[in-house]
Scaffold this motif. Structure first.
Motif, PDB file in Angstrom:
ATOM      1  N   MET A 195       0.845  -1.195   0.000  1.00 29.06           N
ATOM      2  CA  MET A 195       0.000   0.000   0.000  1.00 29.06           C
ATOM      3  C   MET A 195       0.885   1.252   0.000  1.00 29.06           C
ATOM      4  SD  MET A 195      -2.676   1.365   2.905  1.00 29.06           S
ATOM      5  CE  MET A 195      -3.796  -0.012   2.691  1.00 29.06           C
ATOM      6  N   VAL A 197       1.516   4.834   1.034  1.00 25.77           N
ATOM      7  CA  VAL A 197       1.018   5.714   2.086  1.00 25.77           C
ATOM      8  C   VAL A 197       1.683   7.089   2.039  1.00 25.77           C
ATOM      9  CG1 VAL A 197       0.449   3.814   3.647  1.00 25.77           C
ATOM     10  CG2 VAL A 197       2.727   4.845   3.744  1.00 25.77           C
ATOM     11  N   THR A 234      -3.013  12.775   0.868  1.00 21.16           N
ATOM     12  CA  THR A 234      -3.876  12.139  -0.132  1.00 21.16           C
ATOM     13  C   THR A 234      -4.106  10.661   0.152  1.00 21.16           C
ATOM     14  OG1 THR A 234      -1.931  11.725  -1.533  1.00 21.16           O
ATOM     15  CG2 THR A 234      -3.183  13.749  -1.943  1.00 21.16           C
ATOM     16  N   TYR A 235      -3.285  10.063   1.039  1.00 18.81           N
ATOM     17  CA  TYR A 235      -3.408   8.632   1.336  1.00 18.81           C
ATOM     18  C   TYR A 235      -4.071   8.374   2.684  1.00 18.81           C
ATOM     19  CZ  TYR A 235       0.173   8.408  -2.330  1.00 18.81           C
ATOM     20  OH  TYR A 235       0.873   8.548  -3.508  1.00 18.81           O
ATOM     21  N   ASP A 237      -7.126   8.855   4.138  1.00 19.60           N
ATOM     22  CA  ASP A 237      -8.425   8.184   4.193  1.00 19.60           C
ATOM     23  C   ASP A 237      -8.321   6.716   3.789  1.00 19.60           C
ATOM     24  OD1 ASP A 237      -9.676  10.503   5.024  1.00 19.60           O
ATOM     25  OD2 ASP A 237     -10.158  11.145   2.984  1.00 19.60           O
ATOM     26  N   LYS A 238      -7.485   6.422   2.802  1.00 17.85           N
ATOM     27  CA  LYS A 238      -7.316   5.045   2.341  1.00 17.85           C
ATOM     28  C   LYS A 238      -6.727   4.173   3.443  1.00 17.85           C
ATOM     29  CE  LYS A 238      -5.113   2.338  -1.323  1.00 17.85           C
ATOM     30  NZ  LYS A 238      -4.222   2.398  -2.524  1.00 17.85           N
ATOM     31  N   VAL A 239      -5.735   4.720   4.178  1.00 16.94           N
ATOM     32  CA  VAL A 239      -5.117   3.964   5.262  1.00 16.94           C
ATOM     33  C   VAL A 239      -6.105   3.764   6.391  1.00 16.94           C
ATOM     34  CG1 VAL A 239      -3.267   3.943   6.985  1.00 16.94           C
ATOM     35  CG2 VAL A 239      -2.804   4.784   4.672  1.00 16.94           C
ATOM     36  N   ASN A 241      -9.278   3.542   6.262  1.00 17.61           N
ATOM     37  CA  ASN A 241     -10.312   2.577   5.865  1.00 17.61           C
ATOM     38  C   ASN A 241      -9.863   1.131   6.011  1.00 17.61           C
ATOM     39  OD1 ASN A 241     -12.177   4.584   5.254  1.00 17.61           O
ATOM     40  ND2 ASN A 241     -11.556   4.698   3.097  1.00 17.61           N
ATOM     41  N   LYS A 242      -8.544   0.906   6.120  1.00 11.05           N
ATOM     42  CA  LYS A 242      -8.024  -0.445   6.262  1.00 11.05           C
ATOM     43  C   LYS A 242      -8.095  -0.943   7.692  1.00 11.05           C
ATOM     44  CE  LYS A 242      -6.888  -1.380   2.029  1.00 11.05           C
ATOM     45  NZ  LYS A 242      -7.553  -2.494   1.308  1.00 11.05           N
TER      46      LYS A 242
END
Length: 243
Positions: A195, A197, A234-235, A237-239, A241-242
Motif C-alpha cells: 500500500m 502511504v 492524499t493517502y 483516508d485510504k489507510v 479505511n483499512k
C-alpha cells in the motif's frame, strides 16, 4: 480417561490412592501442552506469523515426544519403575502412550484447526484482508538484481534517491534491509499487495498496528518497524479505511 473409564482393569488392580496417582498423568499432560504452546507461539512470531503444514506436523510430533517423555518420568517416579533404558521407554510409549494418543491427538488437532481458522483480528489490525504466502520476485534495474521472498514477510519500502530500501523479515523473524536500484513505483507494480502511504513509502497493510495524528500530520505504526511511517494527506483516508 484413566480415572473414570478405568482402562487396564485399574479398578481391580489399584487402590483409591493409586487411582488418584493416575490422575496425575492429566496434570503432566497439561503442563506438557502449556510448554509446547509457549515454544510454538515464539516460533510462530519469529517466523513472521507464517505457519505451514510442515510446521504443524513438527509441532504435533514435538508435543507427542514431550508428553511421552514427561509421563514416562512421572510413571517412573510414582510407580517405582526400575528399568530406565531406551527399550523400556519404547515399550512404555507403545503400550501406554500410543493407545491414549489415538483418542487424545485427534481432539487437539480439531481444536487447533477450529480456533486457528476462526482467529479474529484485534481492533488495531486490518480487516477484510486475506494474508498470502505467495512468493514474490522483485527485479532491480541492475543486471541479475532480484529479490525473492514470501509476500507476507514484507514490512515496508522506502525510496532513497535511485534506490529503494526494502524491510523484510528473515527466517528468525528479524528485519533485514535490502537495497534495490529501482523506483518506488516499479516496486509497487511488482508488489501490488503493498500500500502506498506516502510518495516515499510503501507498507504491508496486513502489518498495520496503529494510525495516529491528524490528517496533515498522520503516521502509521507497522509491526517490526520501530519508527512510525508518515502518511501523505492524499493517502490518509485510504489507510484509515483499512483499520
Amino acid at each position: 480417561m484413566m480415572v473414570f473409564l478405568e482402562p487396564f482393569d485399574t479398578k481391580q488392580q489399584f487402590s483409591v490412592i493409586d487411582t488418584l496417582r493416575l490422575a496425575g498423568y492429566g496434570v503432566v499432560v497439561t503442563i506438557s501442552l502449556l510448554i509446547s504452546y509457549s515454544l510454538e507461539r515464539q516460533w510462530y512470531i519469529k517466523s513472521g506469523k507464517v505457519w505451514h503444514i510442515a510446521n504443524e506436523v513438527f509441532a504435533m510430533t514435538f508435543l507427542f515426544i514431550l508428553i511421552a517423555t514427561c509421563t514416562n518420568v512421572y510413571h517412573a517416579f510414582m510407580f517405582g519403575a526400575e528399568d530406565k533404558s531406551m527399550i523400556e521407554f519404547g515399550l512404555f510409549v507403545i503400550k501406554f502412550v500410543l493407545p491414549f494418543a489415538v483418542f487424545f491427538f485427534p481432539v487437539i488437532m480439531l481444536l487447533r484447526q477450529y480456533f486457528g481458522s476462526d482467529a479474529q483480528p484485534s481492533a488495531n489490525e486490518p480487516k477484510n484482508i486475506a494474508p498470502t504466502d505467495a512468493l514474490v520476485t522483485l527485479k532491480g534495474e541492475n543486471t541479475d538484481e532480484q529479490l525473492t521472498f514470501a509476500s507476507s514477510l514484507f514490512c515496508c519500502a522506502i525510496a532513497q534517491q535511485n534506490y529503494v530500501s526494502l524491510s523484510i523479515l528473515n527466517s528468525q523473524g528479524e528485519i533485514t534491509d535490502v537495497l534495490l536500484r529501482a523506483t518506488l513505483s516499479d516496486i509497487h507494480r511488482q508488489l501490488p499487495e503493498a500500500m502506498r502511504v506516502h510518495r516515499s513509502y510503501l507498507i504491508n497493510p496486513n502489518k498495520i498496528t496503529k494510525v495516529f495524528g491528524s490528517k496533515r500530520n498522520a503516521k502509521v505504526v507497522i509491526e517490526h518497524i520501530s519508527t512510525p511511517i508518515p502518511i501523505g494527506v492524499t493517502y490518509f483516508d485510504k489507510v484509515k479505511n483499512k483499520l
